[in-house]
Scaffold this motif. Structure first.
Motif, PDB file in Angstrom:
ATOM      1  N   LEU A 190       0.827  -1.208   0.000  1.00 55.24           N
ATOM      2  CA  LEU A 190       0.000   0.000   0.000  1.00 55.24           C
ATOM      3  C   LEU A 190       0.861   1.258   0.000  1.00 55.24           C
ATOM      4  O   LEU A 190       0.563   2.236  -0.700  1.00 55.24           O
ATOM      5  CB  LEU A 190      -0.940  -0.010   1.206  1.00 55.24           C
ATOM      6  CG  LEU A 190      -2.029  -1.091   1.212  1.00 55.24           C
ATOM      7  CD1 LEU A 190      -2.813  -1.048   2.515  1.00 55.24           C
ATOM      8  CD2 LEU A 190      -2.955  -0.937   0.014  1.00 55.24           C
ATOM      9  N   MET A 191       1.948   1.231   0.771  1.00 53.55           N
ATOM     10  CA  MET A 191       2.842   2.387   0.825  1.00 53.55           C
ATOM     11  C   MET A 191       3.540   2.601  -0.521  1.00 53.55           C
ATOM     12  O   MET A 191       3.702   3.737  -0.986  1.00 53.55           O
ATOM     13  CB  MET A 191       3.880   2.196   1.934  1.00 53.55           C
ATOM     14  CG  MET A 191       4.794   3.398   2.143  1.00 53.55           C
ATOM     15  SD  MET A 191       5.983   3.116   3.474  1.00 53.55           S
ATOM     16  CE  MET A 191       4.858   2.863   4.861  1.00 53.55           C
ATOM     17  N   ALA A 192       3.953   1.486  -1.128  1.00 55.22           N
ATOM     18  CA  ALA A 192       4.620   1.592  -2.425  1.00 55.22           C
ATOM     19  C   ALA A 192       3.675   2.113  -3.494  1.00 55.22           C
ATOM     20  O   ALA A 192       4.084   2.852  -4.401  1.00 55.22           O
ATOM     21  CB  ALA A 192       5.173   0.229  -2.838  1.00 55.22           C
ATOM     22  N   LYS A 193       2.406   1.743  -3.391  1.00 53.37           N
ATOM     23  CA  LYS A 193       1.421   2.240  -4.341  1.00 53.37           C
ATOM     24  C   LYS A 193       1.112   3.723  -4.100  1.00 53.37           C
ATOM     25  O   LYS A 193       0.915   4.492  -5.046  1.00 53.37           O
ATOM     26  CB  LYS A 193       0.136   1.415  -4.222  1.00 53.37           C
ATOM     27  CG  LYS A 193       0.208   0.034  -4.831  1.00 53.37           C
ATOM     28  CD  LYS A 193       0.300   0.100  -6.335  1.00 53.37           C
ATOM     29  CE  LYS A 193       0.208  -1.260  -6.976  1.00 53.37           C
ATOM     30  NZ  LYS A 193       0.293  -1.191  -8.462  1.00 53.37           N
ATOM     31  N   ALA A 194       1.071   4.094  -2.821  1.00 52.30           N
ATOM     32  CA  ALA A 194       0.752   5.488  -2.488  1.00 52.30           C
ATOM     33  C   ALA A 194       1.909   6.428  -2.785  1.00 52.30           C
ATOM     34  O   ALA A 194       1.702   7.588  -3.164  1.00 52.30           O
ATOM     35  CB  ALA A 194       0.346   5.592  -1.021  1.00 52.30           C
ATOM     36  N   PHE A 195       3.142   5.928  -2.603  1.00 51.11           N
ATOM     37  CA  PHE A 195       4.338   6.745  -2.836  1.00 51.11           C
ATOM     38  C   PHE A 195       5.261   6.008  -3.804  1.00 51.11           C
ATOM     39  O   PHE A 195       6.251   5.372  -3.381  1.00 51.11           O
ATOM     40  CB  PHE A 195       5.055   7.035  -1.519  1.00 51.11           C
ATOM     41  CG  PHE A 195       4.178   7.663  -0.474  1.00 51.11           C
ATOM     42  CD1 PHE A 195       3.916   9.024  -0.493  1.00 51.11           C
ATOM     43  CD2 PHE A 195       3.606   6.893   0.533  1.00 51.11           C
ATOM     44  CE1 PHE A 195       3.110   9.604   0.465  1.00 51.11           C
ATOM     45  CE2 PHE A 195       2.806   7.457   1.500  1.00 51.11           C
ATOM     46  CZ  PHE A 195       2.536   8.822   1.466  1.00 51.11           C
ATOM     47  N   PRO A 196       4.972   6.040  -5.093  1.00 49.57           N
ATOM     48  CA  PRO A 196       5.749   5.264  -6.081  1.00 49.57           C
ATOM     49  C   PRO A 196       7.228   5.609  -6.092  1.00 49.57           C
ATOM     50  O   PRO A 196       8.065   4.765  -6.435  1.00 49.57           O
ATOM     51  CB  PRO A 196       5.083   5.639  -7.412  1.00 49.57           C
ATOM     52  CG  PRO A 196       3.724   6.130  -7.039  1.00 49.57           C
ATOM     53  CD  PRO A 196       3.890   6.791  -5.707  1.00 49.57           C
ATOM     54  N   GLY A 197       7.581   6.819  -5.714  1.00 46.99           N
ATOM     55  CA  GLY A 197       8.979   7.215  -5.750  1.00 46.99           C
ATOM     56  C   GLY A 197       9.848   6.525  -4.716  1.00 46.99           C
ATOM     57  O   GLY A 197      11.076   6.483  -4.851  1.00 46.99           O
ATOM     58  N   MET A 198       9.241   5.974  -3.655  1.00 46.41           N
ATOM     59  CA  MET A 198      10.019   5.331  -2.601  1.00 46.41           C
ATOM     60  C   MET A 198      10.612   4.012  -3.065  1.00 46.41           C
ATOM     61  O   MET A 198      11.761   3.680  -2.768  1.00 46.41           O
ATOM     62  CB  MET A 198       9.135   5.102  -1.366  1.00 46.41           C
ATOM     63  CG  MET A 198       8.672   6.372  -0.685  1.00 46.41           C
ATOM     64  SD  MET A 198       7.666   6.028   0.763  1.00 46.41           S
ATOM     65  CE  MET A 198       8.858   5.144   1.802  1.00 46.41           C
ATOM     66  N   PHE A 199       9.819   3.225  -3.784  1.00 41.84           N
ATOM     67  CA  PHE A 199      10.266   1.920  -4.277  1.00 41.84           C
ATOM     68  C   PHE A 199       9.906   1.818  -5.756  1.00 41.84           C
ATOM     69  O   PHE A 199       8.954   1.132  -6.122  1.00 41.84           O
ATOM     70  CB  PHE A 199       9.601   0.782  -3.495  1.00 41.84           C
ATOM     71  CG  PHE A 199       9.663   0.959  -2.004  1.00 41.84           C
ATOM     72  CD1 PHE A 199      10.843   0.730  -1.321  1.00 41.84           C
ATOM     73  CD2 PHE A 199       8.541   1.354  -1.280  1.00 41.84           C
ATOM     74  CE1 PHE A 199      10.913   0.893   0.049  1.00 41.84           C
ATOM     75  CE2 PHE A 199       8.596   1.515   0.088  1.00 41.84           C
ATOM     76  CZ  PHE A 199       9.785   1.291   0.755  1.00 41.84           C
ATOM     77  N   PRO A 200      10.646   2.484  -6.622  1.00 44.56           N
ATOM     78  CA  PRO A 200      10.280   2.545  -8.036  1.00 44.56           C
ATOM     79  C   PRO A 200      10.264   1.171  -8.691  1.00 44.56           C
ATOM     80  O   PRO A 200      11.209   0.391  -8.571  1.00 44.56           O
ATOM     81  CB  PRO A 200      11.383   3.435  -8.644  1.00 44.56           C
ATOM     82  CG  PRO A 200      12.522   3.354  -7.682  1.00 44.56           C
ATOM     83  CD  PRO A 200      11.907   3.201  -6.332  1.00 44.56           C
ATOM     84  N   ASN A 201       9.142   0.862  -9.350  1.00 47.60           N
ATOM     85  CA  ASN A 201       8.978  -0.323 -10.200  1.00 47.60           C
ATOM     86  C   ASN A 201       8.865  -1.646  -9.462  1.00 47.60           C
ATOM     87  O   ASN A 201       8.578  -2.667 -10.077  1.00 47.60           O
ATOM     88  CB  ASN A 201      10.142  -0.445 -11.210  1.00 47.60           C
ATOM     89  CG  ASN A 201      10.247   0.773 -12.094  1.00 47.60           C
ATOM     90  OD1 ASN A 201       9.239   1.369 -12.435  1.00 47.60           O
ATOM     91  ND2 ASN A 201      11.470   1.147 -12.431  1.00 47.60           N
ATOM     92  N   ARG A 202       9.064  -1.680  -8.125  1.00 47.56           N
ATOM     93  CA  ARG A 202       9.112  -2.980  -7.471  1.00 47.56           C
ATOM     94  C   ARG A 202       7.752  -3.656  -7.393  1.00 47.56           C
ATOM     95  O   ARG A 202       7.581  -4.786  -7.819  1.00 47.56           O
ATOM     96  CB  ARG A 202       9.706  -2.842  -6.061  1.00 47.56           C
ATOM     97  CG  ARG A 202      11.140  -2.415  -6.032  1.00 47.56           C
ATOM     98  CD  ARG A 202      11.980  -3.178  -7.037  1.00 47.56           C
ATOM     99  NE  ARG A 202      11.894  -4.605  -6.849  1.00 47.56           N
ATOM    100  CZ  ARG A 202      12.045  -5.475  -7.825  1.00 47.56           C
ATOM    101  NH1 ARG A 202      12.227  -5.084  -9.061  1.00 47.56           N
ATOM    102  NH2 ARG A 202      11.975  -6.770  -7.583  1.00 47.56           N
ATOM    103  N   VAL A 203       6.735  -2.981  -6.846  1.00 45.87           N
ATOM    104  CA  VAL A 203       5.416  -3.589  -6.742  1.00 45.87           C
ATOM    105  C   VAL A 203       4.840  -3.838  -8.125  1.00 45.87           C
ATOM    106  O   VAL A 203       4.204  -4.864  -8.371  1.00 45.87           O
ATOM    107  CB  VAL A 203       4.474  -2.704  -5.901  1.00 45.87           C
ATOM    108  CG1 VAL A 203       3.067  -3.288  -5.871  1.00 45.87           C
ATOM    109  CG2 VAL A 203       5.007  -2.582  -4.475  1.00 45.87           C
TER     110      VAL A 203
END
Length: 381
Positions: A190-203
């Motif tokens: 959910l965090m990766a979806k909400a803040f794409p810049g934190m974990f680019p491309n992973r989810v």
């Protein structure tokens, strides 16, 4: 056997790498590099197996903070290797060699967990008292591996749970840990979806791989799976012959993640089954050595570092035959790549250290003149 056999598929599949990025088609350097990795790996096996396995208790205490620091450095300064999506490697200064820190962390963490369970073998385990010495280190390691390598995180977490179950950790607490792990994973997504810049491309990568496995992915996500299927279908029963694979020119990561598909194409179903049988033999020997260990720590240590080797191999083969979503796991001792080979050899050295200790004890209990040659052969097998 696995290491010697690996030269054939690695040399064959390396032709793909030899022409990438304007290469001149020189495959010799890739096979020499693989040879150097294996030689160093065998050296690691010999050196580690000479260390009395009880020493690994203290070494895990020293190495755990080290691997956590390495994971932190990798998370913020990791580099891509071979076009991989995730930054899982760090460059070793001066020599310029890439090193995947998560593989070292996995071995160290297994030893740490085995050490804790051994220390608690005659005590009543309370969940609150186990959080800091057991679950906090586990969480620290997995937290820094997860953003770049979900499959390795899942394997390590599963093996920790298995080791705890075998070591007598109350199963009701383990169920709570599983629930906490699933909750943490959900929050991460959910965090990766909400803040794409934190974990680019992973989810997005995970979702794409799951969709391609279910048949709903786009053309890019299913490309490597389709090429692996084509390679396997071409191999039939006996294969097209060593070095004669055609799909190696089109299959991404043909010398590492999807090398099993190339093995089946060149050596057929028979070759694929033989490779599978050898890994099952490794599993059998791991179980035998663990069962015959003279201490609980030895048993847990062998299971903790031995089972992941076979599990990783089974996952790699399952991905190649499209029984499992793409994970990026290599085929131990066969796929090219230094870190994977070295850490597998370190695990084998630890297993042999436990086995060597038992052999030494048996030799002290049984004089050489009373040893039956048939007994010696049976023990070796």
């Amino acid at each position: 056997m696995l290491a010697i056999f690996s030269f054939l598929p690695v040399y064959s599949a390396s032709s793909n790498l030899a022409y990438l990025n304007g290469g001149e088609g020189n495959t010799l350097k890739y096979i020499l590099k693989h040879f150097a990795h294996l030689v160093l790996g065998i050296g690691i096996v010999y050196a580690v197996h000479k260390i009395p396995y009880n020493y690994f208790k203290g070494l895990s205490i020293i190495m755990l903070p080290v691997v956590v620091v390495l994971l932190i450095v990798t998370a913020f300064q990791g580099t891509e290797m071979g076009g991989a999506n995730a930054s899982r490697w760090i460059r070793i200064p001066f020599v310029g060699i890439g090193f995947q820190t998560s593989t070292l962390a996995a071995v160290v963490l297994m030893v740490w967990v085995a050490r804790y369970l051994n220390a608690m073998r005659d005590k009543i385990i309370e969940f609150k008292k186990s959080i800091v010495p057991l679950w906090l280190p586990v969480a620290a390691v997995l937290m820094f591996i997860l953003p770049s390598n979900f499959s390795t995180t899942a394997i390590i977490f599963s093996m920790v749970l298995l080791l705890c179950f075998i070591g007598g950790y109350p199963w009701k607490y383990l169920l709570g840990i599983v629930g906490a792990g699933l909750l943490t994973l959900t929050l991460f997504i959910l965090m990766a979806k909400a803040f794409p810049g934190m974990f680019p491309n992973r989810v997005d990568t995970w979702v794409s791989r799951i969709e391609s496995f279910s048949g709903d992915g786009d053309s890019d996500s299913v490309y490597q799976v389709e090429k692996a299927k084509t390679a396997i279908a071409t191999g039939y029963v006996t294969g097209v012959g060593p070095g004669k694979s055609q799909q190696k020119h089109f299959l991404p990561q043909s010398s590492s993640d999807f090398i099993y598909a190339i093995i089946i194409e060149e050596f057929g179903i028979i070759g694929g089954l033989v490779v599978l049988a050898v890994y099952l033999l490794v599993l059998f020997r791991v179980v035998v050595i663990a069962n015959k260990s003279d201490t609980i720590f030895g048993t847990l240590l062998v299971i903790g570092v031995g089972f992941p080797i076979v599990l990783q191999a089974l996952i790699n083969m399952a991905v190649a035959v499209n029984l499992f979503p793409v994970t990026g796991q290599t085929l131990p001792l066969i796929s090219s790549g230094g870190t994977s080979i070295w850490m597998t050899c370190m695990a084998i050295g630890i297993i042999l250290s436990v086995s060597a200790k038992r052999q030494a004890i048996k030799a002290q209990e049984t004089p050489d003149e009373e040893m039956n040659p048939l007994d010696v052969l049976s023990e070796a097998l």
